[in-house]
Design a protein around this motif. Structure first.
Motif, PDB file in Angstrom:
ATOM      1  N   PHE A 133       1.105  -1.178  -0.269  1.00  0.00           N
ATOM      2  CA  PHE A 133       0.072  -0.291   0.384  1.00  0.00           C
ATOM      3  C   PHE A 133       0.933   1.164  -0.625  1.00  0.00           C
ATOM      4  O   PHE A 133       0.390   1.901  -0.977  1.00  0.00           O
ATOM      5  CB  PHE A 133      -0.815  -0.326   0.819  1.00  0.00           C
ATOM      6  N   ALA A 134       1.904   1.093   0.869  1.00  0.00           N
ATOM      7  CA  ALA A 134       2.588   2.443   0.990  1.00  0.00           C
ATOM      8  C   ALA A 134       3.087   2.511  -0.783  1.00  0.00           C
ATOM      9  O   ALA A 134       3.673   3.921  -1.252  1.00  0.00           O
ATOM     10  CB  ALA A 134       4.252   2.057   1.572  1.00  0.00           C
ATOM     11  N   ILE A 135       3.982   1.549  -1.286  1.00  0.00           N
ATOM     12  CA  ILE A 135       4.539   1.770  -2.209  1.00  0.00           C
ATOM     13  C   ILE A 135       3.865   1.991  -3.761  1.00  0.00           C
ATOM     14  O   ILE A 135       4.333   2.895  -4.263  1.00  0.00           O
ATOM     15  CB  ILE A 135       5.127   0.478  -3.142  1.00  0.00           C
ATOM     16  N   ASN A 136       2.240   1.567  -3.155  1.00  0.00           N
ATOM     17  CA  ASN A 136       1.392   2.045  -4.290  1.00  0.00           C
ATOM     18  C   ASN A 136       1.103   3.805  -3.625  1.00  0.00           C
ATOM     19  O   ASN A 136       0.356   4.434  -4.966  1.00  0.00           O
ATOM     20  CB  ASN A 136      -0.216   1.251  -4.816  1.00  0.00           C
ATOM     21  N   ARG A 137       0.920   3.946  -2.940  1.00  0.00           N
ATOM     22  CA  ARG A 137       0.152   5.761  -2.665  1.00  0.00           C
ATOM     23  C   ARG A 137       1.090   6.352  -3.059  1.00  0.00           C
ATOM     24  O   ARG A 137       0.771   7.514  -4.083  1.00  0.00           O
ATOM     25  CB  ARG A 137       0.735   5.596  -0.887  1.00  0.00           C
ATOM     26  N   VAL A 138       2.861   6.231  -3.364  1.00  0.00           N
ATOM     27  CA  VAL A 138       3.811   7.099  -3.269  1.00  0.00           C
ATOM     28  C   VAL A 138       4.179   6.812  -4.719  1.00  0.00           C
ATOM     29  O   VAL A 138       4.116   7.936  -6.311  1.00  0.00           O
ATOM     30  CB  VAL A 138       5.679   6.991  -2.782  1.00  0.00           C
ATOM     31  N   CYS A 139       3.950   5.576  -5.624  1.00  0.00           N
ATOM     32  CA  CYS A 139       3.610   5.156  -7.564  1.00  0.00           C
ATOM     33  C   CYS A 139       2.550   6.204  -7.265  1.00  0.00           C
ATOM     34  O   CYS A 139       2.994   6.638  -9.485  1.00  0.00           O
ATOM     35  CB  CYS A 139       3.764   4.069  -8.061  1.00  0.00           C
ATOM     36  N   VAL A 140       1.312   6.152  -7.458  1.00  0.00           N
ATOM     37  CA  VAL A 140       0.382   7.211  -7.396  1.00  0.00           C
ATOM     38  C   VAL A 140       0.249   8.288  -7.879  1.00  0.00           C
ATOM     39  O   VAL A 140      -0.123   9.489  -8.588  1.00  0.00           O
ATOM     40  CB  VAL A 140      -1.020   6.378  -6.278  1.00  0.00           C
ATOM     41  N   LYS A 141       1.084   8.694  -6.558  1.00  0.00           N
ATOM     42  CA  LYS A 141       1.271  10.694  -6.061  1.00  0.00           C
ATOM     43  C   LYS A 141       2.622  11.054  -7.331  1.00  0.00           C
ATOM     44  O   LYS A 141       2.449  11.883  -7.877  1.00  0.00           O
ATOM     45  CB  LYS A 141       1.478  10.907  -4.790  1.00  0.00           C
ATOM     46  N   THR A 142       3.424  10.081  -7.945  1.00  0.00           N
ATOM     47  CA  THR A 142       4.600  10.280  -8.916  1.00  0.00           C
ATOM     48  C   THR A 142       4.524   9.888 -10.094  1.00  0.00           C
ATOM     49  O   THR A 142       5.217  10.286 -11.018  1.00  0.00           O
ATOM     50  CB  THR A 142       5.899   9.486  -8.230  1.00  0.00           C
ATOM     51  N   GLY A 143       3.512   9.472 -10.784  1.00  0.00           N
ATOM     52  CA  GLY A 143       3.356   9.034 -11.897  1.00  0.00           C
ATOM     53  C   GLY A 143       3.920   8.049 -11.942  1.00  0.00           C
ATOM     54  O   GLY A 143       4.001   7.451 -13.368  1.00  0.00           O
ATOM     55  N   THR A 144       4.579   7.496 -11.411  1.00  0.00           N
ATOM     56  CA  THR A 144       5.263   6.195 -11.886  1.00  0.00           C
ATOM     57  C   THR A 144       4.858   4.799 -11.902  1.00  0.00           C
ATOM     58  O   THR A 144       3.960   4.294 -10.725  1.00  0.00           O
ATOM     59  CB  THR A 144       6.061   5.538 -10.786  1.00  0.00           C
ATOM     60  N   PRO A 145       4.719   4.157 -13.776  1.00  0.00           N
ATOM     61  CA  PRO A 145       4.635   2.688 -13.113  1.00  0.00           C
ATOM     62  C   PRO A 145       5.287   2.048 -12.473  1.00  0.00           C
ATOM     63  O   PRO A 145       6.107   1.713 -12.334  1.00  0.00           O
ATOM     64  CB  PRO A 145       4.944   2.300 -14.653  1.00  0.00           C
ATOM     65  N   LEU A 146       3.870   0.978 -12.414  1.00  0.00           N
ATOM     66  CA  LEU A 146       4.059  -0.442 -10.760  1.00  0.00           C
ATOM     67  C   LEU A 146       4.037  -1.297 -11.373  1.00  0.00           C
ATOM     68  O   LEU A 146       2.637  -1.667 -12.297  1.00  0.00           O
ATOM     69  CB  LEU A 146       3.451   0.168  -9.526  1.00  0.00           C
ATOM     70  N   VAL A 147       4.414  -2.378 -11.137  1.00  0.00           N
ATOM     71  CA  VAL A 147       4.487  -3.760 -11.329  1.00  0.00           C
ATOM     72  C   VAL A 147       3.864  -4.595 -10.074  1.00  0.00           C
ATOM     73  O   VAL A 147       5.805  -4.960  -9.470  1.00  0.00           O
ATOM     74  CB  VAL A 147       5.690  -4.668 -12.377  1.00  0.00           C
ATOM     75  N   SER A 148       3.417  -4.914 -10.217  1.00  0.00           N
ATOM     76  CA  SER A 148       2.501  -5.913  -8.480  1.00  0.00           C
ATOM     77  C   SER A 148       2.490  -7.541  -8.474  1.00  0.00           C
ATOM     78  O   SER A 148       2.068  -7.589  -9.960  1.00  0.00           O
ATOM     79  CB  SER A 148       1.495  -5.015  -7.986  1.00  0.00           C
ATOM     80  N   GLY A 149       2.919  -7.803  -8.292  1.00  0.00           N
ATOM     81  CA  GLY A 149       3.158  -9.449  -8.336  1.00  0.00           C
ATOM     82  C   GLY A 149       3.160 -10.043  -6.952  1.00  0.00           C
ATOM     83  O   GLY A 149       3.361  -9.325  -5.550  1.00  0.00           O
ATOM     84  N   ALA A 150       2.109 -11.056  -6.626  1.00  0.00           N
ATOM     85  CA  ALA A 150       2.287 -11.409  -5.229  1.00  0.00           C
ATOM     86  C   ALA A 150       1.716 -13.515  -5.839  1.00  0.00           C
ATOM     87  O   ALA A 150       1.384 -14.263  -6.142  1.00  0.00           O
ATOM     88  CB  ALA A 150       0.603 -11.096  -4.350  1.00  0.00           C
ATOM     89  N   ALA A 151       2.469 -14.132  -4.675  1.00  0.00           N
ATOM     90  CA  ALA A 151       2.040 -15.570  -4.484  1.00  0.00           C
ATOM     91  C   ALA A 151       2.210 -16.073  -3.639  1.00  0.00           C
ATOM     92  O   ALA A 151       2.778 -15.695  -2.276  1.00  0.00           O
ATOM     93  CB  ALA A 151       3.372 -15.990  -5.423  1.00  0.00           C
ATOM     94  N   ILE A 152       1.337 -17.389  -2.869  1.00  0.00           N
ATOM     95  CA  ILE A 152       1.505 -17.889  -1.613  1.00  0.00           C
ATOM     96  C   ILE A 152       0.747 -19.032  -2.387  1.00  0.00           C
ATOM     97  O   ILE A 152      -0.583 -19.241  -2.657  1.00  0.00           O
ATOM     98  CB  ILE A 152       0.091 -17.459  -0.652  1.00  0.00           C
TER      99      ILE A 152
END
Length: 254
Positions: A133-152
Motif C-alpha cells: 500500500f505504501a509503494i502504491n500511494r507513492v507511485c500514484v503520487k509520482t506517476g511512476t509505473p508499478l508492476v505488482s506481483g504476489a504468490a502464496i
C-alpha cells in the motif's frame, strides 16, 4: 553499445520492436525492485541479463536457510548476509556492466518517495500489505509505473498499474487497506517455482514498459492456480472513489 554488449544482447536486439534503439533504452533505464526474495530474485536476474542499466535493490532482511528453497538469487554460502549484498554479487557475476545500488534498510516517507520518483519502473516484490500500500500511494503520487506481483501456496497473481493513465486502477482500487496483514509463506507455505513464474512475468512487464512495446497488463489482474495449472484474467477498473487515486487529476494526461 560496444562490441561486447552487441554480442551479449544479440538475441534480444534481433526481436521486432527492440533492435539497437530498444536495447539502448534498457541500458539507460533505472528500475527499483522492492523485495529481494522469491519474486525479486527471478525478476532481478532477468532484468540484469536483459541489460537494464541501473537496478536499485531494496531489502533489509538477511539470507536464511529457509529462503533458499525459492529465492534463487542467493546461495548457501550467503546465509547470514544481507539479501541486497548477496543479490548484487550474483547479478554482477551475470552482467558486470550494470550499475547496482543496494538499499539495506526499509524505505519510508521521503526516501521511498525519492527512490520511486527516480525510477522508470517500480517492481513490488514485497511480502506484506503495508509495504504494498505504501509503494502504491507513492507511485500514484509520482506517476511512476508499478508492476505488482504476489504468490502464496499454489497461487500467484500479477498486474500493472499506470498512474499517468486516466483509466488505470491502482492497487488500492482492488485491495482495501484495513490495516491487517494476510497470511504469510511461513504459515501457508509456497511452491518454489511459482514465485519464479510470477517474478519472471514481472520482469517481462517491466521490459515492455521500458521499451514501449506490447499490450500492458494494466486494467487486468492475472491469476495463476499452479495446482491445476489454470490461468484466469480479471478485468479491474479504476474506482472513482478510491482514497488513493480517486482524487488524482489527469487533466494533462495525453
Amino acid at each position: 553499445m560496444d562490441t561486447e554488449q552487441q554480442k551479449r544482447y544479440a538475441r534480444q536486439i534481433a526481436l521486432p520492436g527492440i533492435g539497437p534503439e530498444g536495447q539502448e533504452k534498457l541500458l539507460a533505464a533505472r528500475v527499483l525492485i522492492i523485495g529481494m526474495g522469491g519474486l525479486g530474485s527471478p525478476a532481478a536476474i532477468y532484468l540484469a541479463t536483459a541489460g537494464v542499466g541501473h537496478l536499485v535493490l531494496s531489502d533489509y532482511d538477511r539470507v536464511e536457510l529457509s529462503n533458499l528453497q525459492r529465492q534463487i538469487v542467493h546461495n548457501t554460502q550467503d546465509i547470514g548476509e544481507l539479501k541486497v549484498a548477496s543479490a548484487r554479487q550474483h547479478l554482477q557475476l551475470l552482467n558486470p556492466d550494470l550499475k547496482i545500488t543496494t538499499l539495506d534498510y526499509q524505505l519510508v516517507d521521503e526516501e521511498l518517495h525519492s527512490q520511486i520518483q527516480q525510477a522508470d519502473v517500480v517492481l513490488d516484490c514485497s511480502d506484506n500489505f503495508s509495504t504494498r500500500f505504501a509503494i502504491n500511494r507513492v507511485c500514484v503520487k509520482t506517476g511512476t509505473p508499478l508492476v505488482s506481483g504476489a504468490a502464496i501456496g499454489f497461487e500467484g497473481q500479477i498486474s500493472v498499474f499506470l498512474p499517468d493513465q486516466a483509466d488505470s486502477p491502482c492497487y488500492h482500487c482492488i485491495y482495501q487497506d484495513n490495516g491487517q496483514e494476510g497470511d504469510s509463506c511461513s504459515q501457508l507455505g509456497i511452491l518454489a517455482p511459482l514465485v519464479g513464474v510470477i517474478g519472471s512475468m514481472q520482469a517481462v512487464e517491466a521490459l515492455k514498459l521500458l521499451l514501449g512495446i506490447g499490450d500492458k497488463l494494466c486494467g487486468r489482474l492475472l491469476l495463476l492456480d499452479g495446482l491445476h495449472m489454470d490461468w484466469r484474467t480479471l478485468k479491474v477498473r479504476r474506482d472513482p472513489k478510491c482514497a488513493v487515486c480517486g482524487q488524482v487529476s489527469h487533466e494533462n494526461t495525453v
